[in-house]
Enzyme design. Structure first.
Site, PDB file in Angstrom:
ATOM      1  N   SER A 190      41.796   1.724 -33.229  1.00 50.50           N
ATOM      2  CA  SER A 190      43.159   1.190 -33.239  1.00 50.50           C
ATOM      3  C   SER A 190      44.068   1.843 -34.275  1.00 50.50           C
ATOM      4  O   SER A 190      45.267   1.943 -34.065  1.00 50.50           O
ATOM      5  CB  SER A 190      43.124  -0.320 -33.455  1.00 50.50           C
ATOM      6  N   HIS A 218      41.650  -1.623 -27.009  1.00 47.78           N
ATOM      7  CA  HIS A 218      42.803  -0.722 -26.913  1.00 47.78           C
ATOM      8  C   HIS A 218      42.637   0.270 -25.759  1.00 47.78           C
ATOM      9  O   HIS A 218      43.117   1.398 -25.832  1.00 47.78           O
ATOM     10  CB  HIS A 218      43.005   0.040 -28.217  1.00 47.78           C
ATOM     11  N   LYS A 249      46.185  -7.761 -25.360  1.00 44.42           N
ATOM     12  CA  LYS A 249      46.903  -6.493 -25.538  1.00 44.42           C
ATOM     13  C   LYS A 249      47.509  -6.063 -24.201  1.00 44.42           C
ATOM     14  O   LYS A 249      48.515  -6.641 -23.783  1.00 44.42           O
ATOM     15  CB  LYS A 249      45.969  -5.456 -26.163  1.00 44.42           C
TER      16      LYS A 249
HETATM   17  C1  LIG Z   1      42.830  -6.404 -31.307  1.00 43.00           C
HETATM   18  C2  LIG Z   1      41.379  -6.133 -31.393  1.00 43.00           C
HETATM   19  C3  LIG Z   1      40.444  -7.173 -31.461  1.00 43.00           C
HETATM   20  C4  LIG Z   1      40.876  -8.603 -31.569  1.00 43.00           C
HETATM   21  O1  LIG Z   1      41.304  -9.083 -30.351  1.00 43.00           O
HETATM   22  P1  LIG Z   1      41.947 -10.543 -30.279  1.00 43.00           P
HETATM   23  O2  LIG Z   1      41.746 -10.948 -28.873  1.00 43.00           O
HETATM   24  O3  LIG Z   1      43.364 -10.409 -30.685  1.00 43.00           O
HETATM   25  O4  LIG Z   1      41.171 -11.389 -31.240  1.00 43.00           O
HETATM   26  C5  LIG Z   1      39.109  -6.849 -31.469  1.00 43.00           C
HETATM   27  N1  LIG Z   1      38.700  -5.563 -31.430  1.00 43.00           N
HETATM   28  C6  LIG Z   1      39.557  -4.546 -31.386  1.00 43.00           C
HETATM   29  C7  LIG Z   1      39.053  -3.142 -31.337  1.00 43.00           C
HETATM   30  C8  LIG Z   1      40.928  -4.801 -31.378  1.00 43.00           C
HETATM   31  O5  LIG Z   1      41.786  -3.787 -31.362  1.00 43.00           O
END
Ligand SMILES: *Cc1c(COP(=O)(O)O)cnc(C)c1O
Length: 403
Positions: A190, A218, A249
């Protein structure tokens, strides 16, 4: 407050965060999430419409009319909340529908929903691995994976970021001693926007008889020819054992986490995973809307194709202008500035130019690696990107980041 020294301690920590230039101010948005958002910053000042380059709204579905409509339908037909965890009286027909559709989309046998991917990663290792087992994880995995691994008693081996020689060395030394071996990586990282070398990882997994788990938060929805994720990109869809991902996301961006895997693994997680057993079921509106998102994505690749075009244009434009970018080919495009205060100032000046792009610095990236992380979205227009490029050039020159 009875313990008077506590507040003194916290105040001094806050002071040092501020004096180090590491204090994070939140921008207040008063519109739906989209390519253009209404923001007031500093808080209380007049709101203005600006181009958003920092949401995880990759496919522009966060405020898509069909998604909103499906959320309304979920609310009308299944109510607001479940007031229960899944195994007591919190499983509706649509929860199972989403789990099956998610598994199908990701090319897996079944899946299990969590409140978030943070919870999914908190559940994974503790449930599946004991002290006689071993985890081999990339040094730069997401914070939720680090925390999840801490909760398990498994042996932990960390390999240098994306370094397959180092991974193999660790596997050679430690794999034979463990009962179950699991390699864990982010699909797309990320902060840097690079992809894990999943083709090589699955080769090593075969050689050393390991499970492969990928957090594709992502990537799900837009990486790979039909947006299935990094496993599709590398053409290894049948060779990844476990995928964790988020609904928060690209998939509409509301909330929810997923683990997709073999039937037995999902079944065991439903019996034993603590964030599943002891936390509330996802709200019906979110579940129904996320089902709709998967239908939209299965019907057409138009949105991921737009995102890919935007990504290529943006990377090339910034590179040509002379900016120092992290290499990669994902819609996460970090503009490296290295200094935290500079990153804050550049972000503030971009805001003045009508561009929403936030500075990232310690502790979300290592010290001395501050950056502006830009992210593309299918909700943006080509003209937005051209305006954003001009603003970056203007502000970059002002701070002597480019010539
Ligand atoms: C955003 C993210 C998470 C967390 O996801 P949420 O559903 O917002 O808790 C976990 N792992 C990665 C790689 C992320 O980018």
């Amino acid at each position: 407050m009875s313990n008077g020294s506590a507040l003194t301690v916290y105040r001094s920590i806050l002071e040092s965060i501020k004096s180090d230039g590491l204090y994070k101010d939140e921008r207040i948005i008063s519109s739906p999430q989209s390519g253009m958002v209404k923001v007031s910053f500093p808080e209380g000042s007049a709101a203005k419409e600006i181009i958003n380059l920092c949401a995880n709204n990759y496919l522009g579905l966060s405020s898509h009319p069909d998604v909103i409509k499906a959320a309304h339908q979920g609310l009308d037909s299944r109510g607001f909340g479940m007031s229960s965890v899944r195994f007591i009286c919190g499983t509706q027909d649509i929860h199972r529908t989403l789990e099956k559709k998610m598994a199908e989309f990701l090319g897996m046998e079944d899946s299990i929903l969590f409140s978030s991917c943070f919870d999914a990663n908190g559940a994974l290792f503790e449930t599946l691995l004991q002290a006689e087992d071993a985890i081999f994880s990339d040094k730069l995995v997401h914070a939720s994976i680090i925390d999840g691994i801490r909760l398990s008693k498994a042996q932990r081996h960390i390999y240098e970021h994306a370094n397959m020689n180092d991974l193999e060395e660790k596997l050679r030394e430690h794999a034979v001693k463990a009962r179950i071996r699991l390699i864990m990586t982010d699909g797309v990282f990320s902060m840097d926007g690079d992809m894990a070398p999943l083709d090589k990882i699955v080769e090593l997994a075969e050689k050393y008889d390991c499970l492969v788990a990928v957090d594709d938060s992502h990537a799900t929805g837009f990486i790979g020819r039909t947006g299935r994720g990094v496993h599709e990109h590398y053409n290894v869809m049948k060779k990844v054992d476990i995928i964790t991902t988020t609904c928060g996301k690209a998939l509409g961006g509301a909330t929810g986490g997923v683990i997709a895997s073999k039937r037995e693994i999902v079944e065991l997680l439903k019996q034993r995973a603590r964030p599943y057993l002891f936390s509330n079921a996802l709200m019906p509106a979110v579940v129904n809307a996320t089902i709709k998102v998967l239908e939209i994505l299965s019907a057409s690749t138009e949105r991921r194709d737009t995102l890919e075009r935007h990504t290529n244009f943006w990377r090339n434009s910034l590179k040509e202008a002379g900016f120092d970018l992290k290499a990669g080919n994902t819609p996460i495009v970090p503009v490296m500035l290295y200094d935290a205060k500079l990153a804050q100032e550049v972000s503030r000046d971009l805001y003045a130019e009508g561009i929403f792009a936030v500075g990232f610095f310690y502790p979300v990236v290592p010290k001395g690696e501050a950056r502006i992380r830009t992210q593309l979205s299918a909700a943006l227009e080509q003209s937005d990107l051209e305006r954003a490029r001009d603003a970056f050039v203007k502000v970059g020159r002002k701070h002597k980041v480019i010539k």
